[in-house]
Design a protein around this motif. Structure first.
Motif: not given
Length: 289
Positions: A1-30
């Protein structure tokens, strides 16, 4: 696995958390999705080897991005932050994940209240109260001290736990009452002041204003009228977060904000606010030169 792929996997592990944070701050899903994507771009351009806590780093970065988006949104004259209705925009297209986020402690009512907060208040409240981010980590995002970040969250919490406007408050009526109060104060019309003040009105000053020589608390219509009669000549009618108040400035810089609470046509409370962090973050729109 390349370093880029490893980093992308780690980011995907955090995606839903980040989306929840951003939604609560911004109030808009888009907008939240845009913020998450921008976070990934910044991560992909960074030196990931130097990041000790990836989850914390990502939360900090998405917080900064959301803060910039809120400030940009507020700066658009055609779409003030208080008129932004992202939930209604997004509701046109059913989104199960969005519905889950709204059901999970962030209902429409809370989002409406969050829209009344300044960007800094909103960020501090959401990160600390909803995601337990320490104020020491929130402070650098805001460019403030941890104590100032704590104060912003506390002020936001009081507004969220209460109501954005006291019952009986009408923006147009409040402007009329505050305008009349300032006119009576400047002319020294004591009887007119008494008519505008609730018998149990409370005048409070924060520490910054007390340091200028004001009393911390003044109780009752007579005492408050005496305090203002013939004074406040330098205070100018100003919208404070959308509601009529007044501001005293020196050399063009706000020094004290006069925050009025009007219920059923009478002033029930006046807050004199001179804290520098508050004045830097509150939305002021002068209505008098």
């Amino acid at each position: 696995m390349s370093e880029h792929d490893w980093l992308a996997d780690r980011f995907e592990e955090n995606r839903e958390h980040l989306r929840a944070v951003a939604f609560r701050i911004l109030g808009s899903a888009s907008e939240a999705e845009d913020a998450v994507q921008e976070t990934w771009i910044r991560l992909s351009r960074s030196d990931a080897d130097t990041i000790e806590n990836l989850g914390g780093w990502l939360t900090t970065v998405v917080g900064r991005i959301c803060l910039d988006m809120l400030r940009t949104r507020r700066g658009r004259p055609e779409q003030p932050i208080g008129d932004h209705s992202p939930v209604l925009e997004d509701a046109a297209v059913p989104d199960p994940e969005l519905e889950a986020l709204q059901a999970d402690s962030v209902g429409l009512a809370l989002l409406v209240v969050l829209e009344t907060l300044t960007p800094a208040e909103r960020l501090a409240f959401v990160l600390h109260d909803m995601f337990a981010v320490p104020f020491e980590e929130i402070a650098p995002i805001l460019g403030k001290s941890p104590a100032a970040a704590r104060q912003l969250a506390s002020r936001a919490r009081r507004r969220v736990q209460g109501t954005p406007e006291p019952p009986g408050t009408d923006a147009h009526r409040q402007k009329e009452i505050v305008t009349a109060f300032l006119a009576a104060s400047r002319s020294g019309d004591f009887e007119a002041l008494l008519e505008l003040l609730d018998p149990d009105v409370v005048l409070r000053a924060d520490e910054a204003v007390v340091a200028r020589g004001a009393k911390a608390v003044v109780l009752g219509a007579t005492a408050v009228a005496e305090r203002f009669s013939g004074h406040a000549k330098a205070a100018r009618l100003t919208l404070i977060d959308g509601l009529a108040g007044a501001v005293w400035s020196r050399h063009g810089e706000p020094q004290v904000a006069f925050d009025f609470t009007v219920v059923d046509g009478r002033i029930t409370a006046i807050a004199l606010l001179g804290n520098a962090d508050y004045l830097a973050d509150v939305h002021l729109v002068p209505l008098e030169p």
